[in-house]
Design a protein around this motif. Sequence first.
Motif, PDB file in Angstrom:
ATOM      1  N   PRO A 194       0.841  -1.183   0.000  1.00  0.00           N
ATOM      2  CA  PRO A 194       0.000   0.000   0.000  1.00  0.00           C
ATOM      3  C   PRO A 194       0.885   1.245   0.000  1.00  0.00           C
ATOM      4  O   PRO A 194       1.921   1.271   0.660  1.00  0.00           O
ATOM      5  N   PHE A 200      -5.159   4.834   5.262  1.00  0.00           N
ATOM      6  CA  PHE A 200      -4.778   4.019   6.401  1.00  0.00           C
ATOM      7  C   PHE A 200      -3.294   3.708   6.327  1.00  0.00           C
ATOM      8  O   PHE A 200      -2.867   2.953   5.469  1.00  0.00           O
ATOM      9  N   ALA A 201      -2.547   4.296   7.189  1.00  0.00           N
ATOM     10  CA  ALA A 201      -1.111   4.029   7.200  1.00  0.00           C
ATOM     11  C   ALA A 201      -0.909   2.554   7.534  1.00  0.00           C
ATOM     12  O   ALA A 201      -1.522   2.027   8.452  1.00  0.00           O
ATOM     13  N   PHE A 202      -0.070   1.905   6.763  1.00  0.00           N
ATOM     14  CA  PHE A 202       0.152   0.485   7.000  1.00  0.00           C
ATOM     15  C   PHE A 202       0.961   0.260   8.269  1.00  0.00           C
ATOM     16  O   PHE A 202       0.842  -0.727   8.932  1.00  0.00           O
ATOM     17  N   SER A 204       2.127   0.575  12.004  1.00  0.00           N
ATOM     18  CA  SER A 204       1.457   0.829  13.265  1.00  0.00           C
ATOM     19  C   SER A 204       2.345   1.721  14.111  1.00  0.00           C
ATOM     20  O   SER A 204       3.561   1.564  14.091  1.00  0.00           O
ATOM     21  N   ALA A 206       2.842   1.729  17.202  1.00  0.00           N
ATOM     22  CA  ALA A 206       3.559   0.993  18.243  1.00  0.00           C
ATOM     23  C   ALA A 206       4.869   0.449  17.697  1.00  0.00           C
ATOM     24  O   ALA A 206       5.889   0.476  18.363  1.00  0.00           O
TER      25      ALA A 206
ATOM     26  N   MET B 181     -10.414  -2.716   0.659  1.00  0.00           N
ATOM     27  CA  MET B 181     -10.094  -1.855   1.792  1.00  0.00           C
ATOM     28  C   MET B 181     -10.333  -2.593   3.103  1.00  0.00           C
ATOM     29  O   MET B 181      -9.570  -2.472   4.058  1.00  0.00           O
ATOM     30  N   LEU B 184      -7.532  -4.801   3.721  1.00  0.00           N
ATOM     31  CA  LEU B 184      -6.381  -4.023   4.155  1.00  0.00           C
ATOM     32  C   LEU B 184      -6.492  -3.687   5.640  1.00  0.00           C
ATOM     33  O   LEU B 184      -5.537  -3.801   6.408  1.00  0.00           O
ATOM     34  N   MET B 185      -7.728  -3.302   6.026  1.00  0.00           N
ATOM     35  CA  MET B 185      -7.915  -2.951   7.441  1.00  0.00           C
ATOM     36  C   MET B 185      -7.707  -4.168   8.336  1.00  0.00           C
ATOM     37  O   MET B 185      -7.154  -4.066   9.427  1.00  0.00           O
ATOM     38  N   LYS B 187      -5.748  -6.590   7.689  1.00  0.00           N
ATOM     39  CA  LYS B 187      -4.298  -6.803   7.730  1.00  0.00           C
ATOM     40  C   LYS B 187      -3.653  -5.854   8.727  1.00  0.00           C
ATOM     41  O   LYS B 187      -2.760  -6.223   9.485  1.00  0.00           O
ATOM     42  N   GLN B 188      -4.126  -4.608   8.694  1.00  0.00           N
ATOM     43  CA  GLN B 188      -3.576  -3.612   9.616  1.00  0.00           C
ATOM     44  C   GLN B 188      -3.821  -4.031  11.057  1.00  0.00           C
ATOM     45  O   GLN B 188      -2.965  -3.894  11.916  1.00  0.00           O
ATOM     46  N   HIS B 191      -1.525  -6.700  11.970  1.00  0.00           N
ATOM     47  CA  HIS B 191      -0.208  -6.110  12.071  1.00  0.00           C
ATOM     48  C   HIS B 191      -0.046  -5.425  13.433  1.00  0.00           C
ATOM     49  O   HIS B 191       0.974  -5.566  14.106  1.00  0.00           O
ATOM     50  N   ARG B 192      -1.097  -4.686  13.834  1.00  0.00           N
ATOM     51  CA  ARG B 192      -1.048  -3.996  15.129  1.00  0.00           C
ATOM     52  C   ARG B 192      -0.987  -4.988  16.275  1.00  0.00           C
ATOM     53  O   ARG B 192      -0.256  -4.782  17.238  1.00  0.00           O
TER      54      ARG B 192
END
Lengths: 321, 290
Positions: A194, A200-202, A204, A206, B181, B184-185, B187-188, B191-192
């Motif tokens: 992306p 939405f920034a990929f 994070s 943290a 999208m 993607l969210m 995935k985010q 990821h978090r």
Amino acid sequence: MTADLSPMRPTRDPRVTLDDLLEVVLNKGAVLHLDLIVAVADIPLIGVSLRAAIAGMETMLEYGMMRHWDEDTRAWAERSTARRALDLEEDENVVCRMSGGHLLTESLYHGWRPGTVYLTDRRLVVLRDEPREILWETGLDAVTAVRLEPERTVGGEERLRLDVALADGGQERLSAREPGELHALLTEACAGRPTPALPFAFRSPAEEDPPLAEGHLWYHEPRRGGPLWRGGQGRMTADRLVWKSPVDSRPALVLPLADITAVRRVPAYSPAGEDGLIAVHTTAGDEVRLAADDPAAWTERLRAAGAATGPVAAGPVAAAG
Amino acid sequence: MTEHTALYVYALLPDRPDAADGVTGIDGRPLRLVRVPGTSVAALVHDAAPTPLEGGDDQVRRWVEEQSRAVDTVWERTGSVLPMTFNVLVAAEPSPEPSPEDGTAAGTAAGTPVGRSAEQRLTEWVTEQAADIGGQLEGLAGRCELRVDITVDRTAATAGGTGGAAEGAPEGGPDGLSPGMRRLMEKQREHRARATAGQLADTLHAETRQRLLAVAEDYRDRGPTHRVAGETDVLCAALLVRREDIDAVGAVLTDLRARQPAVRVRFLGPWPPYSFIDTAHRARAEEMAP
């Protein structure tokens, strides 16, 4: 789970421990003097011990296919060593690997540091082989542009270098044995990600907390037999100081800056010289000892950061919380 | 071809006459001690054909287990061993060729054209290394190896945490989120969760390592071994501890589990100190690597 607070007991149950045991027996244990092993005529035992020394869990998996190990062991050992060279994250895969280097520009020393360039599906890394250390790395999601630039070497030759522009505005230069190939693969790997333009920034927050300071630090690690100076990388972010040795899998020191009560320079021996030692006092009453080649800078940063987040005192005496 | 002219070596240990009595090893073979005169060291062996063991995975597993059980038994009896890795064989020296360039190579000055036996070679080697071996056996006496493997369960570690925003987004409709999208969210979010678990793992690693180092006499970071989906590695180490300190290590782990319900702990051992044998010989072997 019940709150049983009697000490946990280790288990030797082979149903639980067999895989670990295999790894330990195949990997470790004294090996008879090499000369003797080599001298065991007609039995290429060196193959076995090399395999055991290098292998890890793969050993026992591949033991079943030992029929041709005599000729295969060397090739296999080489592959295995390469695989172990860079610690991959979960689900991370190596896209390509070649010899190369990173141009260090940010410190007093300005010059090429040779190593191996790894492109994975997440990162671009330059790893020094011996002693093993990550010289430079970036997540692919922080790469905004890549281009090839000709550079005239000391010997007068023209070489292509790889310039990498980063999201934070920085730019780095790498060398590579096959710069064209690296450029193509890197461009491709970044294209699948992306772009920063997405809402939405990929990344994070943290994970990508930008460091306020980063560099080589010695840590006086407390041990049962007395503390031990160890070299590694210090990284200070907005809320904590983290120190990690390249041989450990995770940091040995995570110090929340809010816990710092005092930072002082100590005139005593350290691996960084006579005046490199920094003592950091914490709210828990501990003293963490660090040493740096640039102790003044680290002391300032720690004091400043501690003052912003916690009850730090600039003087040699710890302030009350 | 199947003559037992070689010795399969399990371990070196302090010489105690009864240490191998009744102990069986690989494939149930009876074990014996090769005692080394003039030293306090003996070798635990079985008589073997001069060919390394080869076999399928399951068979190797069984052999390794048998080898380890034999070493354990002898270790319990003598309090100290230097275990060998799998497949360490000492063969008899081959008979010298009819016209060797250096006639003295075989060490049979008497003129008998026979090489040294496996037992002679092993004995000579131990004699040469006696000081080093004896020192190591003494240093490791009363010590054992423990293995600690800690992970955090990401779901438990991040429950009620940062995942909320993405999950709370309404389905399709007003926000007009496309499937891409949405993916993607997702995935985010994952990821978090990884990043959060990673930070927790760093903190837990630092404090646990420090507490274990206060108990253990030696420590080897082993890097992660067991990958379980949904878990993040915290610490994986081999510890050298005095037997009387095993409970102190257990107490550190119990305390960690009580404070952090998301952690998963494997605690293995006690084993002979496989990971803490002086690695001088190994280092030489690695130098020889291609």
